[in-house]
Motif scaffolding. Structure first.
Motif, PDB file in Angstrom:
ATOM      1  N   TRP A 150     -17.134 -50.524 105.553  1.00  0.00           N
ATOM      2  CA  TRP A 150     -16.016 -49.895 104.577  1.00  0.00           C
ATOM      3  C   TRP A 150     -14.950 -51.145 104.160  1.00  0.00           C
ATOM      4  CZ3 TRP A 150     -16.621 -45.561 101.947  1.00  0.00           C
ATOM      5  CH2 TRP A 150     -17.398 -44.302 102.536  1.00  0.00           C
ATOM      6  N   LEU A 156     -17.550 -39.185  98.687  1.00  0.00           N
ATOM      7  CA  LEU A 156     -18.367 -38.693  99.915  1.00  0.00           C
ATOM      8  C   LEU A 156     -18.106 -37.057 100.185  1.00  0.00           C
ATOM      9  CD1 LEU A 156     -20.016 -39.501 102.453  1.00  0.00           C
ATOM     10  CD2 LEU A 156     -17.741 -39.867 103.514  1.00  0.00           C
ATOM     11  N   ASP A 175     -14.320 -43.897 100.112  1.00  0.00           N
ATOM     12  CA  ASP A 175     -13.810 -43.041 101.057  1.00  0.00           C
ATOM     13  C   ASP A 175     -12.250 -42.831 100.479  1.00  0.00           C
ATOM     14  OD1 ASP A 175     -11.862 -45.017 101.685  1.00  0.00           O
ATOM     15  OD2 ASP A 175     -12.772 -44.979 103.783  1.00  0.00           O
ATOM     16  N   VAL A 220     -25.501 -38.648 104.542  1.00  0.00           N
ATOM     17  CA  VAL A 220     -24.468 -37.940 103.931  1.00  0.00           C
ATOM     18  C   VAL A 220     -24.773 -37.114 102.561  1.00  0.00           C
ATOM     19  CG1 VAL A 220     -22.809 -39.950 104.680  1.00  0.00           C
ATOM     20  CG2 VAL A 220     -23.818 -39.908 102.510  1.00  0.00           C
ATOM     21  N   SER A 276     -19.510 -35.057 102.788  1.00  0.00           N
ATOM     22  CA  SER A 276     -19.731 -34.609 104.035  1.00  0.00           C
ATOM     23  C   SER A 276     -20.545 -35.446 104.722  1.00  0.00           C
ATOM     24  CB  SER A 276     -20.384 -33.116 104.308  1.00  0.00           C
ATOM     25  OG  SER A 276     -21.761 -32.990 103.813  1.00  0.00           O
ATOM     26  N   ASP A 321     -20.817 -38.602 108.107  1.00  0.00           N
ATOM     27  CA  ASP A 321     -20.420 -39.934 108.168  1.00  0.00           C
ATOM     28  C   ASP A 321     -21.375 -40.926 108.174  1.00  0.00           C
ATOM     29  OD1 ASP A 321     -17.537 -39.488 109.203  1.00  0.00           O
ATOM     30  OD2 ASP A 321     -18.554 -38.842 111.226  1.00  0.00           O
TER      31      ASP A 321
END
Length: 131
Positions: free
Chosen positions: A104, A88, A14, A61, A90, A92
């Motif tokens: 995460w 990433l 992320d 995702v 787009s 969740d």
């Protein structure tokens, strides 16, 4: 000698530099342990395309494979794991298939989960490649 079946996995990060880990829910011998998400490359499919497809199917995702992590790691006989660092794009991540939890992990948390034995060397090489 036949070529091994390639299994691709994502080192999905992320914007905070945390790595996504996925806890297996099946099969029973793997349930409860953690892995980098991904799956098998289908005949006629490029590894990068397989990775995008697998992340869409397993986590919901869209992600971009950015760079392959050097090396490959043996899985069960006839299978080999290859890992790509991914961004990433787009969505969740949700545990849609084969997983019951996602986490995460910050750099100081990478080893706080019980990684699958075959993922440990890939995670080590992935993490060392981010320094």
């Amino acid at each position: 000698m036949t070529e091994p079946i390639v299994v691709v996995a994502a080192a999905l990060y992320d914007t905070g530099g945390r790595l996504l880990a996925a806890r297996r829910s099946a099969p029973p011998e793997l349930a409860g342990r953690w892995e980098l998400p991904g799956g098998k490359v289908e005949p006629g499919e490029s590894p990068e395309r397989a990775l995008v497809r697998e992340l869409r199917e397993e986590l919901g995702v869209d992600a971009d494979p950015v760079a392959r992590v050097p090396g490959e790691w043996p899985l069960k006989p006839g299978y080999v794991l290859r890992v790509w660092r991914c961004d990433l794009r787009s969505g969740d991540p949700l545990p849609l298939q084969d997983h019951d939890e996602l986490r995460w992990l910050g750099p100081d948390e990478i080893w706080s989960v019980d990684w699958l034995d075959q993922d440990v060397p890939a995670v080590k090489d992935t993490v060392s490649g981010t320094a």
